[in-house]
Design an enzyme around this catalytic site. Structure first.
Site, PDB file in Angstrom:
ATOM      1  N   LYS A 221       0.819  -1.215   0.000  1.00 61.42           N
ATOM      2  CA  LYS A 221       0.000   0.000   0.000  1.00 61.42           C
ATOM      3  C   LYS A 221       0.853   1.265   0.000  1.00 61.42           C
ATOM      4  O   LYS A 221       2.053   1.244   0.269  1.00 61.42           O
ATOM      5  CB  LYS A 221      -0.958  -0.023   1.199  1.00 61.42           C
ATOM      6  CG  LYS A 221      -2.100  -1.008   0.997  1.00 61.42           C
ATOM      7  CD  LYS A 221      -3.159  -0.910   2.080  1.00 61.42           C
ATOM      8  CE  LYS A 221      -4.355  -1.804   1.743  1.00 61.42           C
ATOM      9  NZ  LYS A 221      -5.394  -1.785   2.794  1.00 61.42           N
ATOM     10  N   ARG A 255      -3.428 -10.233   5.174  1.00 61.73           N
ATOM     11  CA  ARG A 255      -4.019 -10.254   3.821  1.00 61.73           C
ATOM     12  C   ARG A 255      -2.972  -9.678   2.868  1.00 61.73           C
ATOM     13  O   ARG A 255      -2.628  -8.499   2.963  1.00 61.73           O
ATOM     14  CB  ARG A 255      -5.300  -9.418   3.806  1.00 61.73           C
ATOM     15  CG  ARG A 255      -6.016  -9.405   2.460  1.00 61.73           C
ATOM     16  CD  ARG A 255      -7.279  -8.557   2.530  1.00 61.73           C
ATOM     17  NE  ARG A 255      -8.006  -8.534   1.266  1.00 61.73           N
ATOM     18  CZ  ARG A 255      -7.768  -7.681   0.280  1.00 61.73           C
ATOM     19  NH1 ARG A 255      -6.813  -6.754   0.412  1.00 61.73           N
ATOM     20  NH2 ARG A 255      -8.460  -7.736  -0.847  1.00 61.73           N
TER      21      ARG A 255
END
Length: 273
Positions: A221, A255
């Site tokens: 991210k 995740r």
């Protein structure tokens, strides 16, 4: 701590990995990568062989300012893929990444085992009722607004307290619909600035107050690659660093896009216990 997936109790007191399978053309890292069924099945096989316990299938990109996708389009993307994966890997535990109750319902009926909702039921008034009726584990994430508006909603009175209150309210609501297995996801990158993401990671242990398993999704991210002045493609090492920190602060599920490296984080961190 265990969750019931299709009649099997999965122990998530020992950390597990959830592999990401994006079926969207515009996801921030792997958008458009899996364009046909063979590519999808190959990727699922690789993630399972590398140690993934769950595969998270999504057909609506939730990146900032993502394009709107109709429910019909989302269903047409996701259902054939779920059916193909279940046919090839009958024992796989699929998580369906959606905020729409109808997509969740049809995906579970097609063979998925969990529902992963970025909105914790706030974007579809029927979601909690549907999940309760399906008797499946429910991952609820913290977010404000929608993927199209969330980056304009980053003002908090007190970031950690506000998110804890949000989860307390959503968990209480979920319980009224008889949802038993609830996993919380603090929502890194969703309605949070880069600085707020690191504040959230720093204080992650506070979420143990909720007495729920914690899913962490920081894989590649922008909090990583913007800090390092690189790109999502170059953010694997940074992902491993933050995943390790998250494990030390109580994460139950990672995740990730890169299963092998996440499994290595778990194995090495376990040596400290």
């Amino acid at each position: 701590m265990t969750i019931n997936c299709k009649g099997n109790l999965i122990d998530i007191s020992a950390p597990k990995v959830m592999g990401i399978l994006n079926l969207t053309p515009d996801s921030f890292y792997d958008g458009g990568k899996y364009k046909d069924t063979n590519a999808v099945l190959s990727q699922v096989n690789e993630m399972l062989e590398q140690g993934a316990t769950f595969i998270d299938v999504g057909a609506y990109s939730s990146k900032p300012n993502a394009d709107f996708v109709s429910e019909t389009e989302e269903l047409s993307r996701i259902l054939p893929i779920i059916q193909s994966i279940i046919t090839e890997f009958p024992d796989v535990l699929l998580s369906v990444d959606t905020f729409r109750s109808q997509v969740a319902k049809e995906s579970i009926l097609a063979g998925a085992a969990l529902v992963n909702d970025i909105s914790a039921g706030k974007l579809d008034a029927n979601m909690l009722k549907v999940v309760g009726s399906l008797h499946v584990p429910y991952i609820m994430m913290h977010m404000r607004g929608t993927p199209q508006t969330m980056q304009d909603l980053t003002e908090y009175h007190s970031l950690i307290k506000d998110i804890l209150f949000y989860f307390s309210e959503r968990i209480a609501e979920a319980k009224t619909h008889h949802i038993k297995d609830i996993i919380i996801d603090p929502g890194f990158g969703f309605a949070k600035t880069r600085e707020q993401n690191f504040e959230l990671l720093k204080h992650l242990k506070h979420f143990q107050l909720l007495e729920r398993s914690l899913l962490i999704g920081v894989s590649r991210k922008s909090m990583i690659y913007k800090t390092l002045k690189s790109t999502a493609r170059e953010a694997l090492n940074g992902t491993s660093v933050l995943n390790t920190i998250a494990l030390q602060k109580g994460a139950s599920i990672l995740r990730v896009h890169d299963v092998k490296e996440a499994m290595e984080c778990i194995k090495l961190t376990n040596e400290l216990n």
